[in-house]
Design a protein around this motif. Structure first.
Motif, mmCIF file in Angstrom:
data_model
loop_
_atom_site.group_PDB
_atom_site.id
_atom_site.type_symbol
_atom_site.label_atom_id
_atom_site.label_comp_id
_atom_site.label_asym_id
_atom_site.label_seq_id
_atom_site.Cartn_x
_atom_site.Cartn_y
_atom_site.Cartn_z
ATOM 1 N N PHE A 466 0.860 -1.187 0.000
ATOM 2 C CA PHE A 466 0.000 0.000 0.000
ATOM 3 C C PHE A 466 0.892 1.232 0.000
ATOM 4 O O PHE A 466 2.098 1.161 0.294
ATOM 5 C CB PHE A 466 -0.965 0.003 1.194
ATOM 6 N N ASN A 467 0.320 2.386 -0.337
ATOM 7 C CA ASN A 467 1.046 3.649 -0.468
ATOM 8 C C ASN A 467 0.857 4.501 0.783
ATOM 9 O O ASN A 467 -0.241 4.546 1.350
ATOM 10 C CB ASN A 467 0.560 4.429 -1.690
ATOM 11 N N ILE A 468 1.935 5.184 1.169
ATOM 12 C CA ILE A 468 1.872 6.126 2.283
ATOM 13 C C ILE A 468 2.452 7.461 1.833
ATOM 14 O O ILE A 468 3.181 7.536 0.837
ATOM 15 C CB ILE A 468 2.623 5.604 3.524
ATOM 16 N N SER A 469 2.138 8.502 2.554
ATOM 17 C CA SER A 469 2.503 9.863 2.152
ATOM 18 C C SER A 469 4.026 10.042 2.098
ATOM 19 O O SER A 469 4.764 9.479 2.923
ATOM 20 C CB SER A 469 1.899 10.876 3.122
ATOM 21 N N ALA A 470 4.476 10.843 1.147
ATOM 22 C CA ALA A 470 5.913 11.111 1.009
ATOM 23 C C ALA A 470 6.445 11.996 2.125
ATOM 24 O O ALA A 470 7.656 12.097 2.303
ATOM 25 C CB ALA A 470 6.188 11.764 -0.345
ATOM 26 N N SER A 471 5.564 12.645 2.880
ATOM 27 C CA SER A 471 6.013 13.504 3.973
ATOM 28 C C SER A 471 6.243 12.742 5.273
ATOM 29 O O SER A 471 6.785 13.298 6.223
ATOM 30 C CB SER A 471 4.991 14.620 4.215
ATOM 31 N N LEU A 472 5.823 11.470 5.332
ATOM 32 C CA LEU A 472 5.968 10.688 6.557
ATOM 33 C C LEU A 472 7.362 10.096 6.669
ATOM 34 O O LEU A 472 7.974 9.730 5.666
ATOM 35 C CB LEU A 472 4.931 9.558 6.600
ATOM 36 N N MET A 473 7.821 9.971 7.908
ATOM 37 C CA MET A 473 9.070 9.270 8.188
ATOM 38 C C MET A 473 8.906 8.281 9.341
ATOM 39 O O MET A 473 9.872 7.717 9.822
ATOM 40 C CB MET A 473 10.190 10.266 8.497
ATOM 41 N N LYS A 474 7.640 8.087 9.779
ATOM 42 C CA LYS A 474 7.291 7.080 10.769
ATOM 43 C C LYS A 474 5.946 6.493 10.374
ATOM 44 O O LYS A 474 5.077 7.197 9.849
ATOM 45 C CB LYS A 474 7.209 7.681 12.176
ATOM 46 N N TYR A 475 5.791 5.186 10.650
ATOM 47 C CA TYR A 475 4.527 4.547 10.304
ATOM 48 C C TYR A 475 4.328 3.339 11.208
ATOM 49 O O TYR A 475 5.300 2.639 11.559
ATOM 50 C CB TYR A 475 4.512 4.120 8.834
ATOM 51 N N ARG A 476 3.074 3.077 11.579
ATOM 52 C CA ARG A 476 2.723 1.903 12.383
ATOM 53 C C ARG A 476 1.991 0.909 11.496
ATOM 54 O O ARG A 476 0.888 1.176 11.009
ATOM 55 C CB ARG A 476 1.857 2.297 13.578
ATOM 56 N N LEU A 477 2.628 -0.230 11.286
ATOM 57 C CA LEU A 477 2.060 -1.289 10.443
ATOM 58 C C LEU A 477 1.252 -2.228 11.328
ATOM 59 O O LEU A 477 1.783 -2.816 12.283
ATOM 60 C CB LEU A 477 3.190 -2.041 9.731
ATOM 61 N N GLU A 478 -0.025 -2.384 11.027
ATOM 62 C CA GLU A 478 -0.933 -3.158 11.865
ATOM 63 C C GLU A 478 -1.524 -4.327 11.080
ATOM 64 O O GLU A 478 -1.180 -4.568 9.917
ATOM 65 C CB GLU A 478 -2.042 -2.250 12.406
ATOM 66 N N ASN A 479 -2.420 -5.064 11.760
ATOM 67 C CA ASN A 479 -3.127 -6.218 11.183
ATOM 68 C C ASN A 479 -2.156 -7.314 10.744
ATOM 69 O O ASN A 479 -2.307 -7.921 9.672
ATOM 70 C CB ASN A 479 -4.010 -5.784 10.009
ATOM 71 N N LEU A 480 -1.146 -7.560 11.557
ATOM 72 C CA LEU A 480 -0.208 -8.643 11.294
ATOM 73 C C LEU A 480 -0.627 -9.882 12.068
ATOM 74 O O LEU A 480 -1.384 -9.813 13.042
ATOM 75 C CB LEU A 480 1.211 -8.226 11.693
ATOM 76 N N ALA A 481 -0.109 -11.023 11.642
ATOM 77 C CA ALA A 481 -0.436 -12.287 12.304
ATOM 78 C C ALA A 481 0.496 -12.497 13.492
ATOM 79 O O ALA A 481 1.696 -12.220 13.405
ATOM 80 C CB ALA A 481 -0.300 -13.443 11.317
ATOM 81 N N PRO A 482 -0.021 -12.996 14.611
ATOM 82 C CA PRO A 482 0.851 -13.249 15.771
ATOM 83 C C PRO A 482 1.838 -14.378 15.488
ATOM 84 O O PRO A 482 1.537 -15.355 14.799
ATOM 85 C CB PRO A 482 -0.138 -13.636 16.872
#
Length: 673
Positions: A466-482
């Protein structure tokens, strides 16, 4: 008769005159004579040339007089120059004898009187007198004062310098004599204080003439050195595409401003040629405040203080570019268009975090050389990020009408995002951080980042992007499998394509069963809270709704007295007479009566009901036909006593019971014998 005796003779003559007309005539005559006798002789004249190669001689003298119609006659040997109205005169060398000594003097004439100056003998060809020093400049070198002025001739001169402190007029003049350098006369006065102001006077004379004369004095005020740069403060006000900038600074120290201070202001927009006619620099002011208007591009304004002794260090006020936060790529520019004189284009070659770029390309409609303008356009580089400004002059003020990101040619990023790391992993999420791709390596307008996660497992491999903004330098990736392992990739995207990927491996935390101790702790907490709440509820209920008490009947054990004596000792016995009912016609013996009396006394503590019962029992116990012999009396007393004891026991049991009346409980106890 001499002139000295004339007034006395005149006074004797006046004694003989009697008419008023004669007095007036004599008074006018005395006034004329007094004026003639008051003439003061002028000083001896000096005749010289200003330079050794000049052909004109200048003769000067002085005279202390208040008369306005004084004329002078200059005598140079046999040469006479008449009707001179001032105290100097110029004479061409053709009329003079230069190479031998001649006498010169001046005659002053005022009305009918005249007086003559002393004579002076001089060789005119050997006499040179410089003009007073002109165009004097000064500077400080540590505590040494350097003075410079225009040279009169091509060879050095002898200079006399006198000075004193500017703020102490009573101080005596200190004298220094020194030889100057050639061409530009330069003299140095050592061991002064550069933070103090001085009054200085200078004169000089030739070192080559045989008869040099000192020039006149030149007076100057030497201020202290400007050691500190101006302390400038800035206030900016945004106005419809332009910025109103107000600069203020503190005055210079008093000693440095002894002869006045001016301030020189300049800006980089004017030096680049991108300015309006009403806002052109450099500008000079003697005030401590200056207001100007600048565009939204970066501008440097320099402020320099200047006094007679030199310049201060330069104070540079940096005004960064007023860049919008949501800059977009330029859709259209005027780079290939013909510009008018009121339009100016600026291209800043942007570096990372650089709001004051060094490489600035400026295009204006004032450039007359078309080839030069074409060359400037060719200097724009491919794959380089530029900040494009379009300015116009509006009412003599620069106004920014367009601002955007410009690329002459775009490509894909040449580098991946820097320092991609993961942290704070949980069962279903992870935090990512990275550094942006440097502008020089983006090679185009960065539209967004592409973030992908790939599950690495022996059973299944899945990929999500998926795409995220070019102004970001931090991101929280969620909905992962345990308890899963992921390969995370991040790449920059331009309008041309995708750049290199930065990758990082992560492991999410596995799911864990519920902790037994944690469950026990929660269970204990539940029971504890339940008990506490129950106690609190009961306490509140007892305060609000008090319970109705239940009567309590304690177990009663009758107490039998050990002897009749103890009972008689405890109780208060009143006299009681008991009579046995007998049939009519029968008498009662005396001993029976006594027995009855005793029995009544013992039974006096019972109540009325018991007494009635006892009477009934006695009545039933005997018959009317029974005789009153002693044996029958004893039997009757025994039977009566047994009945009374049973009645007493019943009464005591009833008294020992709790009596409940009107909601109150009374615990009644019998007295022990």
């Amino acid at each position: 008769m001499s002139l000295r005796d004339f007034p006395q003779y005149l006074m004797e003559t006046l004694k003989c005159l009697s008419s008023l007309h004669k007095y007036v005539v004599v008074f006018m005559f005395l006034t004329a004579v007094s004026k003639g006798s008051a003439c003061q002789a002028p000083s001896s004249p000096e005749c010289f040339r200003r330079k050794a190669d000049e052909t004109v001689y200048l003769c000067e003298w002085s005279m202390n007089t208040t008369e306005s119609d004084v004329t002078f006659v200059l005598y140079i040997d046999k040469e006479k120059i008449r009707n001179i109205k001032q105290t100097w005169s110029q004479v061409n060398e053709e009329k003079l004898i230069k190479n031998r000594s001649v006498d010169i003097w001046v005659e002053a004439r005022a009305g009918n009187s005249s007086c003559t100056s002393p004579r002076r003998s001089v060789v005119l060809g050997d006499t040179v007198k410089y003009a007073a020093p002109r165009n004097i400049s000064m500077s400080w070198l540590k505590n040494n004062l350097s003075l410079r002025w225009r040279a009169e001739e091509a060879h050095p001169a002898l200079a006399e310098i006198q000075f004193r402190r500017n703020d102490d007029p009573a101080e005596s003049w200190e004298k220094r004599t020194t030889h100057t350098t050639s061409y530009t006369y330069n003299a140095t006065v050592e061991n002064l204080l550069k933070d103090s102001a001085y009054k200085v006077k200078i004169r000089h004379r030739s070192t080559h003439a045989r008869n040099p004369l000192w020039s006149g004095w030149s007076f100057v005020t030497v201020p202290a050195e400007l050691e500190q740069k101006p302390e400038v403060t800035m206030a900016i006000q945004l106005l419809n595409g332009t910025r109103k900038v107000t600069l203020t600074w503190k005055p210079m120290p008093h000693a440095a401003a002894a002869s006045g201070v001016n301030y020189n202001l300049n800006d980089t927009q004017s030096s680049h040629g991108c300015h309006c006619q009403g806002n052109r620099y450099p500008q000079n002011t003697s005030e401590n405040r200056h207001t100007t208007h600048v565009s939204f591009s970066a501008v440097n304004i320099s402020v320099i203080a200047k006094n007679a002794a030199g310049y201060s260090p330069t104070a540079i006020v940096q005004i960064p570019a007023e860049v919008a936060t949501d800059l977009k790529i330029c859709d259209k520019t005027l780079l290939n268009e013909t510009l008018n004189k009121t339009t100016c284009l600026e291209l800043y070659e942007l570096q990372d975090g650089d709001s004051m770029p060094e490489n600035v390309i400026t295009l204006t409609g004032r450039k007359k050389n078309k080839n030069k303008a074409k060359q400037i356009r060719k200097n724009i580089k491919n794959y380089v990020r530029y900040l494009y400004f379009e300015h116009r002059c509006n009412g003599g003020k620069p106004q920014t009408v367009k601002m955007c990101i410009f690329y002459k040619k775009e490509g894909v990023p040449s580098k991946k995002p820097q320092d991609l790391i993961s942290f704070s992993e949980t069962h279903t999420s992870v935090n990512l951080s990275w550094k942006a791709i440097p502008f020089a390596d983006q090679k185009g307008y960065l539209t967004h980042y592409r973030l992908c996660s790939v599950t690495i497992s022996s059973q299944d491999v899945s990929k999500a992007c998926f795409n995220i903004s070019a102004s970001l330098m931090k991101y929280r990736l969620e909905n992962l499998a345990p308890g899963a392992k992921y390969n995370i990739s991040l790449a920059g995207m331009t309008r041309v394509g995708e750049g290199p990927e930065a990758t990082v491996m992560i492991n999410t935390l596995p799911e864990k069963p519920v902790n037994v101790w944690w469950s026990l702790g929660l269970l204990f907490l539940f029971f504890f809270m339940t008990t506490v709440c129950t106690c609190i509820f009961k306490r509140i209920k007892s305060k609000v709704l008090p319970p109705v008490p239940t009567p309590v009947i304690p177990d009663f054990i009758p107490y039998q007295p050990e002897s009749q004596e103890l009972l008689e000792r405890k109780e208060e016995v009143h006299e009681l007479t008991l009579h046995q009912l007998l049939p009519e016609g029968k008498s009662v013996p005396e001993d029976a009566e006594e027995t009855d009396v005793l029995t009544g006394e013992w039974d006096s503590g019972t109540d009325e009901d018991v007494e009635n019962k006892r009477g009934d029992s006695r009545m039933s116990g005997g018959s009317s036909d029974q005789s009153l012999d002693p044996s029958s009396t004893d039997e009757a007393l025994r039977i009566s006593r047994e009945g009374e004891m049973a009645d007493l026991e019943q009464v005591d049991n009833e008294i020992a019971m709790l009596i409940y009346r009107n909601g109150l409980v009374f615990d009644v106890k019998t007295d022990s014998p």
